[in-house]
Scaffold this motif. Sequence first.
Motif, PDB file in Angstrom:
ATOM      1  N   ASN A  42       0.814  -1.217   0.000  1.00  0.00           N
ATOM      2  CA  ASN A  42       0.000   0.000   0.000  1.00  0.00           C
ATOM      3  C   ASN A  42       0.851   1.273   0.000  1.00  0.00           C
ATOM      4  O   ASN A  42       0.311   2.372   0.074  1.00  0.00           O
ATOM      5  CB  ASN A  42      -0.964   0.009   1.188  1.00  0.00           C
ATOM      6  CG  ASN A  42      -0.255   0.119   2.519  1.00  0.00           C
ATOM      7  OD1 ASN A  42       0.964   0.065   2.607  1.00  0.00           O
ATOM      8  ND2 ASN A  42      -1.031   0.253   3.576  1.00  0.00           N
ATOM      9  N   GLY A  43       2.181   1.125  -0.052  1.00  0.00           N
ATOM     10  CA  GLY A  43       3.067   2.284  -0.088  1.00  0.00           C
ATOM     11  C   GLY A  43       3.677   2.666   1.246  1.00  0.00           C
ATOM     12  O   GLY A  43       4.587   3.479   1.299  1.00  0.00           O
ATOM     13  N   TRP A  44       3.196   2.095   2.344  1.00  0.00           N
ATOM     14  CA  TRP A  44       3.772   2.411   3.641  1.00  0.00           C
ATOM     15  C   TRP A  44       5.227   1.955   3.689  1.00  0.00           C
ATOM     16  O   TRP A  44       5.567   0.875   3.188  1.00  0.00           O
ATOM     17  CB  TRP A  44       3.038   1.705   4.759  1.00  0.00           C
ATOM     18  CG  TRP A  44       1.709   2.250   5.123  1.00  0.00           C
ATOM     19  CD1 TRP A  44       0.959   3.141   4.415  1.00  0.00           C
ATOM     20  CD2 TRP A  44       0.955   1.912   6.284  1.00  0.00           C
ATOM     21  NE1 TRP A  44      -0.219   3.369   5.070  1.00  0.00           N
ATOM     22  CE2 TRP A  44      -0.250   2.633   6.220  1.00  0.00           C
ATOM     23  CE3 TRP A  44       1.169   1.066   7.350  1.00  0.00           C
ATOM     24  CZ2 TRP A  44      -1.228   2.534   7.208  1.00  0.00           C
ATOM     25  CZ3 TRP A  44       0.204   0.966   8.335  1.00  0.00           C
ATOM     26  CH2 TRP A  44      -0.983   1.702   8.254  1.00  0.00           C
ATOM     27  N   ARG A  45       6.077   2.768   4.297  1.00  0.00           N
ATOM     28  CA  ARG A  45       7.466   2.382   4.564  1.00  0.00           C
ATOM     29  C   ARG A  45       7.626   2.264   6.067  1.00  0.00           C
ATOM     30  O   ARG A  45       7.271   3.174   6.811  1.00  0.00           O
ATOM     31  CB  ARG A  45       8.433   3.405   3.990  1.00  0.00           C
ATOM     32  CG  ARG A  45       8.380   3.399   2.453  1.00  0.00           C
ATOM     33  CD  ARG A  45       9.380   4.325   1.836  1.00  0.00           C
ATOM     34  NE  ARG A  45      10.714   3.834   2.094  1.00  0.00           N
ATOM     35  CZ  ARG A  45      11.756   4.622   2.380  1.00  0.00           C
ATOM     36  NH1 ARG A  45      11.623   5.920   2.446  1.00  0.00           N
ATOM     37  NH2 ARG A  45      12.936   4.094   2.602  1.00  0.00           N
ATOM     38  N   LEU A  46       8.139   1.126   6.513  1.00  0.00           N
ATOM     39  CA  LEU A  46       8.325   0.843   7.933  1.00  0.00           C
ATOM     40  C   LEU A  46       9.789   0.558   8.215  1.00  0.00           C
ATOM     41  O   LEU A  46      10.461  -0.104   7.421  1.00  0.00           O
ATOM     42  CB  LEU A  46       7.505  -0.378   8.353  1.00  0.00           C
ATOM     43  CG  LEU A  46       6.005  -0.346   8.087  1.00  0.00           C
ATOM     44  CD1 LEU A  46       5.390  -1.685   8.467  1.00  0.00           C
ATOM     45  CD2 LEU A  46       5.341   0.779   8.860  1.00  0.00           C
ATOM     46  N   VAL A  47      10.265   1.052   9.354  1.00  0.00           N
ATOM     47  CA  VAL A  47      11.610   0.731   9.825  1.00  0.00           C
ATOM     48  C   VAL A  47      11.468  -0.406  10.826  1.00  0.00           C
ATOM     49  O   VAL A  47      10.757  -0.274  11.831  1.00  0.00           O
ATOM     50  CB  VAL A  47      12.283   1.950  10.493  1.00  0.00           C
ATOM     51  CG1 VAL A  47      13.660   1.566  11.026  1.00  0.00           C
ATOM     52  CG2 VAL A  47      12.389   3.102   9.522  1.00  0.00           C
ATOM     53  N   LEU A  48      12.142  -1.522  10.538  1.00  0.00           N
ATOM     54  CA  LEU A  48      12.091  -2.680  11.420  1.00  0.00           C
ATOM     55  C   LEU A  48      13.272  -2.644  12.391  1.00  0.00           C
ATOM     56  O   LEU A  48      14.334  -2.108  12.065  1.00  0.00           O
ATOM     57  CB  LEU A  48      12.134  -3.968  10.597  1.00  0.00           C
ATOM     58  CG  LEU A  48      10.988  -4.174   9.611  1.00  0.00           C
ATOM     59  CD1 LEU A  48      11.157  -5.501   8.879  1.00  0.00           C
ATOM     60  CD2 LEU A  48       9.653  -4.117  10.305  1.00  0.00           C
ATOM     61  N   PRO A  49      13.103  -3.240  13.572  1.00  0.00           N
ATOM     62  CA  PRO A  49      14.189  -3.244  14.548  1.00  0.00           C
ATOM     63  C   PRO A  49      15.322  -4.193  14.144  1.00  0.00           C
ATOM     64  O   PRO A  49      15.135  -5.070  13.290  1.00  0.00           O
ATOM     65  CB  PRO A  49      13.504  -3.734  15.826  1.00  0.00           C
ATOM     66  CG  PRO A  49      12.385  -4.590  15.335  1.00  0.00           C
ATOM     67  CD  PRO A  49      11.913  -3.931  14.053  1.00  0.00           C
ATOM     68  N   GLU A  50      16.478  -4.000  14.776  1.00  0.00           N
ATOM     69  CA  GLU A  50      17.602  -4.918  14.590  1.00  0.00           C
ATOM     70  C   GLU A  50      17.274  -6.217  15.311  1.00  0.00           C
ATOM     71  O   GLU A  50      17.013  -6.213  16.510  1.00  0.00           O
ATOM     72  CB  GLU A  50      18.877  -4.321  15.201  1.00  0.00           C
ATOM     73  CG  GLU A  50      19.384  -3.096  14.510  1.00  0.00           C
ATOM     74  CD  GLU A  50      20.190  -3.405  13.250  1.00  0.00           C
ATOM     75  OE1 GLU A  50      20.537  -4.583  13.024  1.00  0.00           O
ATOM     76  OE2 GLU A  50      20.441  -2.459  12.516  1.00  0.00           O
ATOM     77  N   LYS A  65       6.617   3.716  11.368  1.00  0.00           N
ATOM     78  CA  LYS A  65       6.155   4.130  10.032  1.00  0.00           C
ATOM     79  C   LYS A  65       6.826   5.442   9.664  1.00  0.00           C
ATOM     80  O   LYS A  65       6.784   6.407  10.430  1.00  0.00           O
ATOM     81  CB  LYS A  65       4.636   4.285  10.043  1.00  0.00           C
ATOM     82  CG  LYS A  65       4.043   4.646   8.719  1.00  0.00           C
ATOM     83  CD  LYS A  65       2.539   4.714   8.873  1.00  0.00           C
ATOM     84  CE  LYS A  65       1.899   5.383   7.695  1.00  0.00           C
ATOM     85  NZ  LYS A  65       0.482   5.627   7.899  1.00  0.00           N
ATOM     86  N   ILE A  66       7.464   5.484   8.475  1.00  0.00           N
ATOM     87  CA  ILE A  66       8.141   6.704   8.072  1.00  0.00           C
ATOM     88  C   ILE A  66       7.518   7.364   6.846  1.00  0.00           C
ATOM     89  O   ILE A  66       7.833   8.499   6.537  1.00  0.00           O
ATOM     90  CB  ILE A  66       9.650   6.486   7.833  1.00  0.00           C
ATOM     91  CG1 ILE A  66       9.900   5.418   6.776  1.00  0.00           C
ATOM     92  CG2 ILE A  66      10.347   6.153   9.131  1.00  0.00           C
ATOM     93  CD1 ILE A  66      11.354   5.286   6.369  1.00  0.00           C
ATOM     94  N   SER A  67       6.639   6.649   6.139  1.00  0.00           N
ATOM     95  CA  SER A  67       6.073   7.230   4.923  1.00  0.00           C
ATOM     96  C   SER A  67       4.852   6.441   4.470  1.00  0.00           C
ATOM     97  O   SER A  67       4.744   5.259   4.715  1.00  0.00           O
ATOM     98  CB  SER A  67       7.125   7.216   3.808  1.00  0.00           C
ATOM     99  OG  SER A  67       6.577   7.643   2.594  1.00  0.00           O
ATOM    100  N   ASP A  68       3.959   7.157   3.762  1.00  0.00           N
ATOM    101  CA  ASP A  68       2.790   6.510   3.159  1.00  0.00           C
ATOM    102  C   ASP A  68       3.016   6.143   1.713  1.00  0.00           C
ATOM    103  O   ASP A  68       2.216   5.491   1.094  1.00  0.00           O
ATOM    104  CB  ASP A  68       1.571   7.432   3.232  1.00  0.00           C
ATOM    105  CG  ASP A  68       0.965   7.465   4.611  1.00  0.00           C
ATOM    106  OD1 ASP A  68       1.243   6.557   5.405  1.00  0.00           O
ATOM    107  OD2 ASP A  68       0.202   8.397   4.895  1.00  0.00           O
ATOM    108  N   GLU A  69       4.110   6.615   1.134  1.00  0.00           N
ATOM    109  CA  GLU A  69       4.381   6.313  -0.279  1.00  0.00           C
ATOM    110  C   GLU A  69       5.850   6.086  -0.486  1.00  0.00           C
ATOM    111  O   GLU A  69       6.673   6.521   0.280  1.00  0.00           O
ATOM    112  CB  GLU A  69       3.882   7.417  -1.200  1.00  0.00           C
ATOM    113  CG  GLU A  69       3.654   8.729  -0.555  1.00  0.00           C
ATOM    114  CD  GLU A  69       3.079   9.758  -1.491  1.00  0.00           C
ATOM    115  OE1 GLU A  69       3.740  10.059  -2.484  1.00  0.00           O
ATOM    116  OE2 GLU A  69       2.008  10.248  -1.202  1.00  0.00           O
ATOM    117  N   ASP A  70       6.168   5.413  -1.559  1.00  0.00           N
ATOM    118  CA  ASP A  70       7.560   5.067  -1.871  1.00  0.00           C
ATOM    119  C   ASP A  70       8.329   6.262  -2.358  1.00  0.00           C
ATOM    120  O   ASP A  70       7.916   7.150  -2.975  1.00  0.00           O
ATOM    121  CB  ASP A  70       7.590   3.966  -2.928  1.00  0.00           C
ATOM    122  CG  ASP A  70       8.965   3.364  -3.056  1.00  0.00           C
ATOM    123  OD1 ASP A  70       9.763   3.519  -2.103  1.00  0.00           O
ATOM    124  OD2 ASP A  70       9.230   2.747  -4.086  1.00  0.00           O
TER     125      ASP A  70
END
Length: 70
Positions: A42-50, A65-70
């Motif tokens: 859906n375009g969401w960008r997520l930062v995953l943990p180490e 969540k850092i963004s709704d689009e690429d």
Amino acid sequence: MKVMIRRTDTGLSAYVPKKDLEEPIIKVENEDLWGGCVTLGNGWRLVLPELPRDTRLPVTVEARKISDED
């Protein structure tokens, strides 16, 4: 936000329980998945943990969540 990462027949998937949203992971920043950004269908960008490279799926993690689009 809490996100469950799991492997499906078509690849990796992310489920966000609070939004009742499940989307395929279409792009990963790090080959081993953990500690980088992933892009959902859906375009969401997520930062995953180490996490260790051999972390077993499914797993619930705290993602940002850092963004709704690429």
